[in-house]
Design a protein around this motif. Structure first.
Motif, PDB file in Angstrom:
ATOM      1  N   ILE A 137      31.420  40.048  37.650  1.00 20.55           N
ATOM      2  CA  ILE A 137      32.443  39.001  37.636  1.00 20.55           C
ATOM      3  C   ILE A 137      32.269  38.096  36.427  1.00 20.55           C
ATOM      4  O   ILE A 137      33.243  37.736  35.737  1.00 20.55           O
ATOM      5  N   LEU A 138      31.039  37.697  36.148  1.00 20.61           N
ATOM      6  CA  LEU A 138      30.770  36.828  35.003  1.00 20.61           C
ATOM      7  C   LEU A 138      31.122  37.529  33.691  1.00 20.61           C
ATOM      8  O   LEU A 138      31.730  36.927  32.789  1.00 20.61           O
ATOM      9  N   LEU A 139      30.750  38.801  33.580  1.00 20.92           N
ATOM     10  CA  LEU A 139      31.081  39.565  32.375  1.00 20.92           C
ATOM     11  C   LEU A 139      32.596  39.702  32.221  1.00 20.92           C
ATOM     12  O   LEU A 139      33.140  39.575  31.107  1.00 20.92           O
ATOM     13  N   TYR A 140      33.276  39.953  33.326  1.00 15.64           N
ATOM     14  CA  TYR A 140      34.729  40.121  33.283  1.00 15.64           C
ATOM     15  C   TYR A 140      35.410  38.816  32.874  1.00 15.64           C
ATOM     16  O   TYR A 140      36.407  38.824  32.145  1.00 15.64           O
ATOM     17  N   SER A 141      34.869  37.698  33.328  1.00 11.87           N
ATOM     18  CA  SER A 141      35.454  36.405  32.969  1.00 11.87           C
ATOM     19  C   SER A 141      35.296  36.123  31.474  1.00 11.87           C
ATOM     20  O   SER A 141      36.193  35.535  30.858  1.00 11.87           O
ATOM     21  N   ILE A 142      34.189  36.543  30.894  1.00  9.70           N
ATOM     22  CA  ILE A 142      33.994  36.367  29.455  1.00  9.70           C
ATOM     23  C   ILE A 142      34.976  37.252  28.687  1.00  9.70           C
ATOM     24  O   ILE A 142      35.520  36.851  27.647  1.00  9.70           O
ATOM     25  N   LYS A 143      35.242  38.451  29.217  1.00  8.03           N
ATOM     26  CA  LYS A 143      36.265  39.316  28.613  1.00  8.03           C
ATOM     27  C   LYS A 143      37.619  38.629  28.599  1.00  8.03           C
ATOM     28  O   LYS A 143      38.371  38.689  27.608  1.00  8.03           O
ATOM     29  N   GLN A 144      37.945  37.933  29.694  1.00  5.89           N
ATOM     30  CA  GLN A 144      39.237  37.260  29.805  1.00  5.89           C
ATOM     31  C   GLN A 144      39.405  36.157  28.770  1.00  5.89           C
ATOM     32  O   GLN A 144      40.532  35.817  28.405  1.00  5.89           O
ATOM     33  N   PHE A 145      38.303  35.602  28.309  1.00  5.18           N
ATOM     34  CA  PHE A 145      38.388  34.560  27.290  1.00  5.18           C
ATOM     35  C   PHE A 145      39.018  35.103  26.015  1.00  5.18           C
ATOM     36  O   PHE A 145      39.700  34.376  25.278  1.00  5.18           O
ATOM     37  N   PHE A 146      38.827  36.394  25.766  1.00  5.48           N
ATOM     38  CA  PHE A 146      39.343  37.023  24.549  1.00  5.48           C
ATOM     39  C   PHE A 146      40.598  37.855  24.799  1.00  5.48           C
ATOM     40  O   PHE A 146      41.502  37.898  23.960  1.00  5.48           O
ATOM     41  N   VAL A 147      40.666  38.524  25.964  1.00  9.45           N
ATOM     42  CA  VAL A 147      41.788  39.419  26.257  1.00  9.45           C
ATOM     43  C   VAL A 147      42.215  39.255  27.712  1.00  9.45           C
ATOM     44  O   VAL A 147      41.381  39.342  28.618  1.00  9.45           O
ATOM     45  N   ILE A 148      43.508  39.032  27.933  1.00  9.16           N
ATOM     46  CA  ILE A 148      44.076  38.986  29.281  1.00  9.16           C
ATOM     47  C   ILE A 148      44.863  40.272  29.505  1.00  9.16           C
ATOM     48  O   ILE A 148      45.799  40.582  28.767  1.00  9.16           O
ATOM     49  N   SER A 149      44.471  41.036  30.524  1.00 12.05           N
ATOM     50  CA  SER A 149      45.091  42.330  30.785  1.00 12.05           C
ATOM     51  C   SER A 149      46.255  42.188  31.771  1.00 12.05           C
ATOM     52  O   SER A 149      46.486  41.117  32.335  1.00 12.05           O
ATOM     53  N   ASP A 150      46.966  43.285  31.995  1.00 13.60           N
ATOM     54  CA  ASP A 150      48.046  43.295  32.979  1.00 13.60           C
ATOM     55  C   ASP A 150      47.510  43.020  34.384  1.00 13.60           C
ATOM     56  O   ASP A 150      48.174  42.360  35.191  1.00 13.60           O
ATOM     57  N   PHE A 151      46.313  43.552  34.668  1.00 19.59           N
ATOM     58  CA  PHE A 151      45.716  43.294  35.981  1.00 19.59           C
ATOM     59  C   PHE A 151      45.407  41.812  36.143  1.00 19.59           C
ATOM     60  O   PHE A 151      45.595  41.240  37.232  1.00 19.59           O
ATOM     61  N   ASP A 152      44.960  41.168  35.071  1.00 18.02           N
ATOM     62  CA  ASP A 152      44.704  39.729  35.122  1.00 18.02           C
ATOM     63  C   ASP A 152      46.000  38.975  35.415  1.00 18.02           C
ATOM     64  O   ASP A 152      46.008  38.016  36.196  1.00 18.02           O
ATOM     65  N   GLN A 153      47.086  39.397  34.780  1.00 18.68           N
ATOM     66  CA  GLN A 153      48.380  38.762  35.028  1.00 18.68           C
ATOM     67  C   GLN A 153      48.791  38.939  36.494  1.00 18.68           C
ATOM     68  O   GLN A 153      49.346  38.021  37.114  1.00 18.68           O
ATOM     69  N   ALA A 154      48.481  40.109  37.058  1.00 22.99           N
ATOM     70  CA  ALA A 154      48.804  40.355  38.464  1.00 22.99           C
ATOM     71  C   ALA A 154      47.990  39.440  39.375  1.00 22.99           C
ATOM     72  O   ALA A 154      48.494  38.953  40.395  1.00 22.99           O
ATOM     73  N   LEU A 155      46.736  39.209  39.018  1.00 28.57           N
ATOM     74  CA  LEU A 155      45.907  38.282  39.792  1.00 28.57           C
ATOM     75  C   LEU A 155      46.495  36.877  39.758  1.00 28.57           C
ATOM     76  O   LEU A 155      46.538  36.179  40.780  1.00 28.57           O
ATOM     77  N   ILE A 156      46.948  36.455  38.585  1.00 29.56           N
ATOM     78  CA  ILE A 156      47.549  35.123  38.444  1.00 29.56           C
ATOM     79  C   ILE A 156      48.801  35.006  39.299  1.00 29.56           C
ATOM     80  O   ILE A 156      49.011  34.020  40.008  1.00 29.56           O
ATOM     81  N   GLU A 157      49.649  36.041  39.244  1.00 21.84           N
ATOM     82  CA  GLU A 157      50.916  36.009  39.977  1.00 21.84           C
ATOM     83  C   GLU A 157      50.722  36.083  41.491  1.00 21.84           C
ATOM     84  O   GLU A 157      51.634  35.724  42.247  1.00 21.84           O
ATOM     85  N   SER A 158      49.552  36.518  41.934  1.00 24.68           N
ATOM     86  CA  SER A 158      49.306  36.630  43.376  1.00 24.68           C
ATOM     87  C   SER A 158      48.912  35.306  44.009  1.00 24.68           C
ATOM     88  O   SER A 158      48.731  35.223  45.228  1.00 24.68           O
ATOM     89  N   THR A 159      48.770  34.243  43.196  1.00 21.99           N
ATOM     90  CA  THR A 159      48.372  32.934  43.711  1.00 21.99           C
ATOM     91  C   THR A 159      49.557  31.981  43.752  1.00 21.99           C
ATOM     92  O   THR A 159      50.611  32.250  43.174  1.00 21.99           O
ATOM     93  N   ALA A 160      49.353  30.856  44.418  1.00 24.76           N
ATOM     94  CA  ALA A 160      50.420  29.859  44.557  1.00 24.76           C
ATOM     95  C   ALA A 160      50.366  28.790  43.470  1.00 24.76           C
ATOM     96  O   ALA A 160      51.271  27.964  43.368  1.00 24.76           O
ATOM     97  N   ALA A 161      49.328  28.791  42.642  1.00 26.11           N
ATOM     98  CA  ALA A 161      49.166  27.759  41.616  1.00 26.11           C
ATOM     99  C   ALA A 161      50.180  27.953  40.492  1.00 26.11           C
ATOM    100  O   ALA A 161      50.527  29.087  40.142  1.00 26.11           O
ATOM    101  N   ASP A 162      50.646  26.827  39.910  1.00 24.15           N
ATOM    102  CA  ASP A 162      51.596  26.936  38.806  1.00 24.15           C
ATOM    103  C   ASP A 162      50.851  27.247  37.511  1.00 24.15           C
ATOM    104  O   ASP A 162      49.627  27.157  37.424  1.00 24.15           O
ATOM    105  N   MET A 163      51.594  27.574  36.465  1.00 26.18           N
ATOM    106  CA  MET A 163      50.994  28.024  35.216  1.00 26.18           C
ATOM    107  C   MET A 163      50.204  26.927  34.510  1.00 26.18           C
ATOM    108  O   MET A 163      49.315  27.215  33.714  1.00 26.18           O
ATOM    109  N   ASP A 164      50.527  25.660  34.775  1.00 25.28           N
ATOM    110  CA  ASP A 164      49.755  24.579  34.153  1.00 25.28           C
ATOM    111  C   ASP A 164      48.290  24.628  34.570  1.00 25.28           C
ATOM    112  O   ASP A 164      47.401  24.192  33.834  1.00 25.28           O
TER     113      ASP A 164
END
Length: 432
Positions: A137-164
């Motif tokens: 999880i920690l390694l994957y989070s460091i990856k996200q700092f540089f690259v956001i994948s489609d799966f990451d976007q799906a994780l974001i869209e699965s939550t109720a939080a706004d984009m801010d």
């Protein structure tokens, strides 16, 4: 007698195994949530917690486990929260249950931890399990700092939080596999202290690397509150635990602070990319122009006034993050407090707040007892997690962050349960 001891050992082995499964599922459940398109797995863990609490209650009723003051505080707080489900301000029981789940439900892990743990080695086992599960999880989070994948976007869209919530400095924050960057930041703080404790216990350099990885993940989350909580916790915990070296700890902390400030400004001058991140963490430069922070102070003022007007609370969910729209739809009162204690007070009233503070104080007392026993690894892990939670909680709800809340409460119960066993074994006429 031997049959009774064997039965007790089997029960606790079952509970520890169940806690391990809960931790593992909690850390990776969002993968299943996205792939399956439902929250079924989350409900499965909730059912597991209820089942384990039923086991604990059965042990209490049969006299095979004893409830102490901490358990009574938690039960009382649970009752107060249950009554708040029926507050007129709560639009529906189902909506109130969502707020209840965020604030109180995961706290039931405390009761399971107290009953499950009797050996120090069981705590070390849970630490190592969490360390093993945390690395990807920690390694994957460091990856996200540089690259956001489609799966990451799906994780974001699965939550109720706004984009801010997800963006700052013009980029998406790292969040690992969790429901937000704040979750990752607090999780990194907890794993940092588990890694430090395991390093002190085992002397293995692998845990030094894990601690460093946790710091990097915390930075990648771009949540200032979490990073400040982690950094401030280091001298605070070391001064608390290393009683005979407090002078050296303070001197080293000041040296590191001065070096860090100088290094930040050097990095800012040499790299525009680093500069944008540094400015985000630089409170001295951004306080006056930080709209987020100014908005927080407005929220605090509103929350305090509301708590004065509603000393018995405004109902479960009335101060939970990302639930405002549901209350607005029924003209209900909702305040995003951005503060752990205001959140608890608004939802459970002053009585619930006092009970909650009592529960947190019991964790502090457990850490102090561990220091007195000179058990530095357990003391650092117990007090380190508490400090990270409390400092992060100054500007956020903190303990609504799943599965950090489940991990924090359960491990805290483990420390209390272990200390209770030590005290019980010291009583005259009681065999180990």
């Amino acid at each position: 007698m031997s049959h009774a001891l064997a039965a007790s050992s089997n029960r606790r082995g079952f509970l520890i195994g169940a806690i391990s499964v809960l931790f593992a599922i909690g850390l990776y459940v969002n993968i299943g949530k996205v792939l399956l398109g439902s929250r079924t797995l989350l409900l499965a863990t909730d059912v597991m917690i209820l089942a384990l609490c039923a086991v604990v209650a059965a042990l209490w009723l049969s006299g095979r486990a004893r409830a102490g003051a901490v358990e009574l505080l938690i039960v009382a707080f649970t009752i107060v929260g249950t009554l708040e489900l029926f507050h007129p301000n709560v639009p529906s029981i189902l909506l109130g249950m969502e707020g209840y789940r965020r604030l109180i439900f995961q706290m039931l892990g405390f009761l399971v931890g107290i009953v499950a743990i009797r050996k120090r080695g069981d705590i070390l086992f849970l630490w190592k399990l969490l360390a093993f599960c945390a690395v990807p999880i920690l390694l994957y989070s460091i990856k996200q700092f540089f690259v956001i994948s489609d799966f990451d976007q799906a994780l974001i869209e699965s939550t109720a939080a706004d984009m801010d919530t997800w963006q700052i400095f013009g980029k998406i924050r790292s969040f690992g596999l969790f429901s937000g960057p704040f979750h990752l930041g607090i999780f990194a703080g907890l794993i940092f202290w588990i890694a430090v404790a395991l390093r002190a216990e085992t002397r293995s350099r692998w845990f030094t690397w894990l601690a460093a990885l946790a710091v990097c993940a915390c930075v990648a989350s771009l949540t200032r509150a979490s990073l400040i909580a982690l950094l401030v916790s280091i001298p605070v915990v070391l001064v608390f635990v290393l009683r005979h070296a407090r002078g050296r700890v303070i001197a080293i902390a000041l040296t590191v602070l001065i070096t860090g400030v100088v290094g930040f400004y050097i990095a800012k001058a040499t790299s525009s990319t680093v500069a944008s991140v540094v400015e985000g963490y630089s409170l001295l430069e951004s306080l006056q122009n930080d709209g987020r922070l100014q908005g927080r102070f407005e929220d605090y003022s509103h929350a305090v006034k509301t708590l004065v007007d509603y000393p018995l609370g405004a109902g479960m969910g009335s101060a939970s993050d990302a639930m405002g729209a549901h209350f607005a739809a029924s003209n209900g009162l909702h305040i995003t407090s951005h503060n752990l204690f205001l959140w608890v007070g608004l939802e459970t009233g002053l009585i619930g707040l006092l009970l909650f503070i009592g529960i947190l104080f019991s964790i502090f007392l457990a850490a102090r007892k561990l220091v007195a026993l000179d058990d530095r690894p357990l003391a650092m892990a117990a007090f380190g997690a508490l400090v990270v939670i409390l400092i992060s909680g100054l500007t956020g709800s903190t303990l609504s962050a799943y599965p950090v809340n489940l991990i924090f409460w359960t491990l805290s119960g483990c420390y209390v349960g272990y200390l209770r066993t030590l005290e019980w074994n010291r009583k005259p006429g009681v065999s180990k």
